[in-house]
Enzyme design. Structure first.
Site, PDB file in Angstrom:
ATOM      1  N   LYS A  22     -44.859 -30.977  95.471  1.00  9.69           N
ATOM      2  CA  LYS A  22     -45.385 -30.543  96.862  1.00  9.69           C
ATOM      3  C   LYS A  22     -45.617 -31.133  97.875  1.00  9.69           C
ATOM      4  CE  LYS A  22     -50.193 -30.500  97.327  1.00  9.69           C
ATOM      5  NZ  LYS A  22     -50.856 -31.230  98.298  1.00  9.69           N
ATOM      6  N   ASN A  23     -46.030 -32.502  97.696  1.00  9.49           N
ATOM      7  CA  ASN A  23     -45.999 -33.506  98.572  1.00  9.49           C
ATOM      8  C   ASN A  23     -44.905 -34.069  99.288  1.00  9.49           C
ATOM      9  OD1 ASN A  23     -48.757 -32.995  98.472  1.00  9.49           O
ATOM     10  ND2 ASN A  23     -49.260 -34.886  97.295  1.00  9.49           N
ATOM     11  N   ARG A 121     -60.616 -38.538 106.730  1.00  6.92           N
ATOM     12  CA  ARG A 121     -59.390 -38.509 106.731  1.00  6.92           C
ATOM     13  C   ARG A 121     -58.568 -38.693 108.380  1.00  6.92           C
ATOM     14  NH1 ARG A 121     -56.886 -34.411 102.567  1.00  6.92           N
ATOM     15  NH2 ARG A 121     -54.893 -35.680 102.806  1.00  6.92           N
ATOM     16  N   ASP A 308     -54.630 -39.431  93.364  1.00  5.23           N
ATOM     17  CA  ASP A 308     -54.350 -37.815  92.851  1.00  5.23           C
ATOM     18  C   ASP A 308     -54.202 -37.495  91.507  1.00  5.23           C
ATOM     19  OD1 ASP A 308     -54.320 -37.003  95.664  1.00  5.23           O
ATOM     20  OD2 ASP A 308     -52.041 -37.072  95.959  1.00  5.23           O
TER      21      ASP A 308
HETATM   22  C1  EPZ Z   1     -51.387 -37.920 101.321  1.00  7.86           C
HETATM   23  O1  EPZ Z   1     -52.398 -37.409 102.219  1.00  7.86           O
HETATM   24  C2  EPZ Z   1     -51.287 -36.680 100.331  1.00  7.86           C
HETATM   25  N1  EPZ Z   1     -51.028 -35.494 100.924  1.00  7.86           N
HETATM   26  C3  EPZ Z   1     -52.664 -36.680  99.416  1.00  7.86           C
HETATM   27  O2  EPZ Z   1     -52.463 -35.710  98.428  1.00  7.86           O
HETATM   28  C4  EPZ Z   1     -52.603 -38.054  99.097  1.00  7.86           C
HETATM   29  O3  EPZ Z   1     -54.088 -38.009  98.257  1.00  7.86           O
HETATM   30  C5  EPZ Z   1     -52.601 -39.199 100.015  1.00  7.86           C
HETATM   31  O4  EPZ Z   1     -51.522 -38.859 100.686  1.00  7.86           O
HETATM   32  C6  EPZ Z   1     -52.950 -40.570  99.383  1.00  7.86           C
HETATM   33  O5  EPZ Z   1     -51.625 -40.603  98.425  1.00  7.86           O
HETATM   34  C7  EPZ Z   1     -49.263 -35.227 101.097  1.00  7.86           C
HETATM   35  O6  EPZ Z   1     -48.816 -35.732 100.836  1.00  7.86           O
HETATM   36  C8  EPZ Z   1     -49.498 -33.811 101.655  1.00  7.86           C
HETATM   37  P1  EPZ Z   1     -52.854 -41.146 103.762  1.00  7.86           P
HETATM   38  P2  EPZ Z   1     -52.373 -38.094 103.545  1.00  7.86           P
HETATM   39  O7  EPZ Z   1     -52.702 -41.087 105.226  1.00  7.86           O
HETATM   40  O8  EPZ Z   1     -50.988 -38.537 104.092  1.00  7.86           O
HETATM   41  C9  EPZ Z   1     -56.797 -43.116 105.786  1.00  7.86           C
HETATM   42  C10 EPZ Z   1     -53.076 -33.878  97.017  1.00  7.86           C
HETATM   43  O9  EPZ Z   1     -53.923 -33.626  96.287  1.00  7.86           O
HETATM   44  N2  EPZ Z   1     -56.197 -42.974 107.138  1.00  7.86           N
HETATM   45  O10 EPZ Z   1     -52.022 -41.982 102.872  1.00  7.86           O
HETATM   46  O11 EPZ Z   1     -53.357 -37.556 104.322  1.00  7.86           O
HETATM   47  C11 EPZ Z   1     -57.065 -41.911 105.261  1.00  7.86           C
HETATM   48  O12 EPZ Z   1     -58.348 -41.472 105.671  1.00  7.86           O
HETATM   49  C12 EPZ Z   1     -53.158 -34.737  98.396  1.00  7.86           C
HETATM   50  O13 EPZ Z   1     -51.893 -33.440  96.694  1.00  7.86           O
HETATM   51  C13 EPZ Z   1     -56.592 -43.431 108.216  1.00  7.86           C
HETATM   52  O14 EPZ Z   1     -57.481 -44.147 108.359  1.00  7.86           O
HETATM   53  O15 EPZ Z   1     -52.910 -39.612 103.069  1.00  7.86           O
HETATM   54  C14 EPZ Z   1     -57.288 -42.455 103.663  1.00  7.86           C
HETATM   55  O16 EPZ Z   1     -58.403 -42.920 103.445  1.00  7.86           O
HETATM   56  C15 EPZ Z   1     -54.755 -34.913  98.746  1.00  7.86           C
HETATM   57  N3  EPZ Z   1     -56.051 -43.386 109.396  1.00  7.86           N
HETATM   58  C16 EPZ Z   1     -56.290 -43.281 103.524  1.00  7.86           C
HETATM   59  O17 EPZ Z   1     -55.927 -43.894 104.703  1.00  7.86           O
HETATM   60  C17 EPZ Z   1     -54.818 -42.415 109.455  1.00  7.86           C
HETATM   61  O18 EPZ Z   1     -54.355 -42.301 110.720  1.00  7.86           O
HETATM   62  C18 EPZ Z   1     -54.707 -42.813 103.143  1.00  7.86           C
HETATM   63  O19 EPZ Z   1     -54.326 -41.406 103.842  1.00  7.86           O
HETATM   64  C19 EPZ Z   1     -54.240 -42.029 108.313  1.00  7.86           C
HETATM   65  C20 EPZ Z   1     -54.575 -42.290 107.150  1.00  7.86           C
END
Ligand code: EPZ
Length: 437
Positions: A22-23, A121, A308
């Protein structure tokens, strides 16, 4: 609303085919907006999130066709650069159209995703990187209004923390920017490598694929390509843990060790063997052990242990011999499964970002529900191992990320079925679809 009913206590035994990730599929679909030619994706799973992304892309002007696991998308012209709230609120990954729209059309208006059940997020890192590439960004009425009248240009972007979506958005935008973009501190998840390889097949020039430093030479245009989505390491990890928690023996067909090394290592420490087979990975509890052993884990960006799989690993630890300290470092609110596991008899205490799990000899089935995909599936795993019946509500979370969940488990001997809630008894009575088998 559908529910899942499980009668636990049967070891899972058999082969489980692993679907496309999916991701990985979601950003790959967004990458289709970067070209007016056709992008054909093979091995695309049938999931609610894929449908949401398809709906979003269609309203940007993409023509989509699906045959089996093959999805082709062609966007001759972008007919709308607006990603509306109604679609974005359903799926946060909608933010991934921002980079491609801005790069191709020099303007984009994308609803802010807002918080969700696992944390606030924010998307500030996406926006700051695009600003460094020449975009002018304002936030109006809940929308990110982004313009780059002169087009985007290359820049050196240093990510202060690892962001998967941020890396994907900027990687896609950089492919059509003028000049060279360097991403320092980029995420290294296999899904990003998959996206980068697809972009290269579409004519992009990207160095450092698989590392935390990506160098992209912008191109005037990209062309169509055919690409196969990687197997879902998170689905594989989930079913592997399902095998382990039930004391079973499963072969995850198509799973790749390379993307699951940290998970395999941790499972090994917990007394669960993960071995490579000709077709994938085999997972079984060590034959000499009656229960898994309690081990500590801290979630990390790839190649560390993935957030995850944290909830699923916690389910395994609830039945372990000994204690386990589980620390979540990626999201601030990702222990929503804890109270539900406790209702099934688990012994867990949360202290800030850590959960102390004391293994118990048995869990008991109960009606439970969770507020996100991985939390929900951790309850499925607990239900498979518990004594008696577990009914899981809010099944739509599972439908977002697990293709054919019940049938894959049934093939391995689980008693699991989807049931309909009788509308007149929504407060508690359920009409079960099938008798136990
Ligand atoms: C991706 O989310 C995945 N989603 C998530 O999978 C996964 O948990 C996550 O990466 C971490 O591995 C998809 O790929 C569609 P991040 P994403 O940006 O991209 C902070 C699942 O269950 N952050 O790596 O949204 C954020 O708040 C899902 O399949 C900022 O502060 O995650 C988090 O604490 C849920 N500012 C951390 O970074 C930003 O601009 C990591 O988020 C962006 C992120």
């Amino acid at each position: 609303m559908d529910k899942i009913r499980i009668v636990g206590g049967r070891p899972l035994k058999g082969r489980i085919p692993i679907s496309g990730a999916k991701n990985a599929a979601l950003p790959l679909m967004a990458a289709g907006l970067l070209t007016d030619e056709t992008l054909t994706l093979n091995n695309v799973p049938r999931l609610a999130d894929i449908d949401s992304m398809a709906e979003l892309l269609a309203q940007h002007g993409a023509c989509l066709a699906r045959e089996g696991a093959t999805l082709s998308l062609t966007t001759p012209t972008i007919t709308s650069t607006v990603a509306p709230y109604d679609i974005v609120r359903k799926m946060r990954a909608s933010i991934l159209v921002l980079g491609p729209l801005l790069a191709r059309c020099r303007t984009a208006s994308v609803s802010l995703p807002g918080g969700c059940s696992i944390g606030t997020r924010p998307v500030d890192l996406h926006l700051s990187a695009l600003t460094q590439m020449g975009a002018e960004i304002t936030l109006d009425d809940g929308y990110i209004q982004a313009r780059a009248p002169q087009g985007l240009h290359g820049a050196e972007i240093v990510f202060p923390l690892v962001t998967v979506g941020g890396t994907e958005n900027i990687l896609m935008a950089a492919c059509l920017a003028k000049g060279t973009t360097t991403l320092v501190g980029a995420a290294r998840e296999p899904e990003i490598t998959d996206l980068a390889q697809c972009l290269v097949a579409m004519g992009a020039t990207i160095e450092g694929i698989g590392t935390d430093c990506l160098r992209i030479e912008g191109r005037e245009r990209l062309h169509g390509a055919t690409h196969r989505v990687i197997p879902d390491r998170l689905e594989a990890g989930t079913f592997g843990i399902a095998g382990a928690i039930t004391g079973g023996d499963v072969e995850l067909v198509g799973a790749q060790m390379e993307s699951l090394r940290a998970v395999a290592h941790l499972l090994d420490t917990a007394g669960v063997e993960v071995t490579e087979t000709a077709e994938g990975l085999r997972v079984r509890r060590h034959p000499d052990l009656a229960r898994a052993r309690g081990v500590d884990v801290t979630t990390q960006p790839f190649p560390g242990f993935p957030t995850d799989l944290q909830a699923q690993f916690m389910a395994l630890m609830t039945l372990a011999d000994g204690a386990s300290l589980i620390t979540e470092t990626i999201f601030e609110n990702r222990f929503m499964h804890v109270p539900e596991l406790v209702r099934m008899g688990a012994s867990i205490t949360v202290h800030g970002s850590s959960a102390q799990v004391r293994g118990v000899p048995a869990l008991k089935g109960a009606p439970v529900m969770a507020t996100d995909l991985r939390a929900s599936v951790s309850l499925v795993l607990a239900g498979l191992a518990a004594e008696g019946e577990t009914v899981i509500s809010r099944v739509y979370h599972l439908d977002r990320g697990y293709e054919n969940l019940e049938s894959k488990l049934q093939t391995c001997g689980a008693i699991v079925e989807r049931v309909k809630a009788a509308p007149q008894h929504d407060a508690g009575g359920f009409a079960f679809g099938q008798a136990d088998r």
